[in-house]
Write a protein that holds these residues in place. Structure first.
Motif, PDB file in Angstrom:
ATOM      1  N   GLY A   1       0.644  -1.036   0.011  1.00 23.00           N
ATOM      2  CA  GLY A   1       0.116  -0.081  -0.135  1.00 23.00           C
ATOM      3  C   GLY A   1       0.667   1.330   0.270  1.00 23.00           C
ATOM      4  N   ASN A   2       1.684   1.235   0.843  1.00 27.59           N
ATOM      5  CA  ASN A   2       2.502   2.194   1.067  1.00 27.59           C
ATOM      6  C   ASN A   2       3.161   3.006  -0.679  1.00 27.59           C
ATOM      7  OD1 ASN A   2       2.259   3.046   3.932  1.00 27.59           O
ATOM      8  ND2 ASN A   2       3.769   1.574   4.536  1.00 27.59           N
ATOM      9  N   VAL A   3       3.758   1.773  -1.379  1.00 29.02           N
ATOM     10  CA  VAL A   3       4.389   1.967  -2.784  1.00 29.02           C
ATOM     11  C   VAL A   3       3.040   2.738  -3.407  1.00 29.02           C
ATOM     12  CG1 VAL A   3       6.026   0.497  -4.337  1.00 29.02           C
ATOM     13  CG2 VAL A   3       6.133   0.355  -1.956  1.00 29.02           C
ATOM     14  N   ARG A   4       1.567   1.666  -3.502  1.00 30.91           N
ATOM     15  CA  ARG A   4       1.107   2.238  -4.758  1.00 30.91           C
ATOM     16  C   ARG A   4       0.545   3.418  -4.220  1.00 30.91           C
ATOM     17  NH1 ARG A   4       1.879  -0.994  -9.281  1.00 30.91           N
ATOM     18  NH2 ARG A   4       1.536  -3.253  -8.653  1.00 30.91           N
ATOM     19  N   GLY A   5       0.324   3.662  -3.143  1.00 29.28           N
ATOM     20  CA  GLY A   5      -0.478   4.761  -2.395  1.00 29.28           C
ATOM     21  C   GLY A   5      -1.794   4.977  -2.593  1.00 29.28           C
ATOM     22  N   LEU A   6      -2.412   3.622  -2.288  1.00 34.08           N
ATOM     23  CA  LEU A   6      -3.477   2.753  -2.297  1.00 34.08           C
ATOM     24  C   LEU A   6      -3.202   1.967  -0.745  1.00 34.08           C
ATOM     25  CD1 LEU A   6      -4.485   2.717  -5.458  1.00 34.08           C
ATOM     26  CD2 LEU A   6      -5.431   4.305  -4.448  1.00 34.08           C
ATOM     27  N   PRO A   7      -4.780   1.870   0.110  1.00 36.39           N
ATOM     28  CA  PRO A   7      -4.698   1.045   1.161  1.00 36.39           C
ATOM     29  C   PRO A   7      -4.747  -0.727   0.355  1.00 36.39           C
ATOM     30  CG  PRO A   7      -6.556   2.636   0.788  1.00 36.39           C
ATOM     31  CD  PRO A   7      -5.847   3.070  -0.015  1.00 36.39           C
TER      32      PRO A   7
END
Length: 267
Positions: free
Chosen positions: A96-102
């Motif tokens: 999630g932190n890499v994708r910017g999404l939960p």
């Protein structure tokens, strides 16, 4: 606590059926290369047999069912609720932190139930408890960050949620939650976690003197009388077998190390 955390994670990695079966198969191949044919063939056949049994048969469901049936589903009897605690474990912060999404795994029912309870009990305190369960965590792999990222979609104001983001296992969940929330006698706190994880979680909270009311979610079995259905994919059966094995080992390890109130906590 550090040594206990590391030992439990190492034990979990090597003791799960899926990893053991792979290890047996690899060892068998190595023995065949060195012309230890009888022993090598025996190990490979054992690995294949284990793959078939744990992958396709309903063994995993029979292992999970006692864990999930230990505490009944929550029924609202009208008693006021002081607060709601959700344990981490469903989040995938490394993605999630890499994708910017939960990003959530199979236990995504935890935040769904947390959001529903927050609306049902608008005056209740809300708390998320969970840091990182990784053996070698990094600074970004914090479960609480995924929940913060999800709050707008869940319809929960961030200011309403209290966060504990340092705990690495269930024992620390309980210890740090008590330090954060400072529960008082007579208060009623709901504990949201997976049904198969509830016995160990309740035992840890009882051990630190934090009385909670179980709110089990994320059931992996349909009902005690519906456990005979085989799996269509070996990966599904092996995954559930790993989860069940981890919990049973965890219950024993936590009890022997004094981290839980009983070997198999009951209502």
């Amino acid at each position: 606590m550090d040594s206990f955390f590391t030992a439990s994670k190492v034990l979990w990695f090597f003791a799960t059926p899926s990893n053991l079966l792979v290890s047996l198969a690899v060892l068998g191949l190595v023995l065949l290369v060195f012309r230890r044919r009888r022993l090598g063939t025996g190990l490979i056949l054992t690995a294949v047999a284990g793959w078939l049994v744990f992958g396709f048969s309903p063994v995993a469901l029979y292992m999970l069912s006692p864990l999930e049936e230990r505490f009944p589903q929550f029924k609202d009897d009208g008693t006021p609720v002081t607060g709601i605690i959700m344990l981490g474990g469903s989040e995938k912060p490394e993605i999630g932190n890499v994708r910017g999404l939960p990003s959530f795994g199979e236990a995504g029912e935890r935040p769904i139930a947390f959001a529903a309870l927050s609306r049902r009990y608008p005056q209740a305190r809300l708390a998320f408890v969970g840091g990182s369960g990784l053996l070698f965590p990094n600074g970004d792999a914090v479960e609480a960050q995924m929940i913060r990222m999800s709050l707008p979609d869940l319809g929960i104001p961030e200011a309403r949620v209290e966060f504990e983001g340092k705990s690495r296992n269930t024992a620390e969940n309980a210890e740090f939650a008590k330090a954060l929330l400072k529960p008082k006698p007579g208060e009623r706190w709901l504990l949201v976690t997976s049904a198969w994880h509830m016995p160990r979680a309740v035992g840890c909270f009882r051990k630190v003197g934090f009385d909670v009311v179980p709110y089990p979610v994320d059931f992996q079995t349909a009902a005690p009388d519906r456990l005979d259905q085989p799996f269509s994919r070996a990966a599904d059966g092996l995954d559930k077998t790993d989860v069940a094995t981890r919990e049973w080992i965890g219950l024993v390890a936590y009890y022997l190390s004094g981290k839980t109130s009983a070997l198999f906590p009951a209502p």
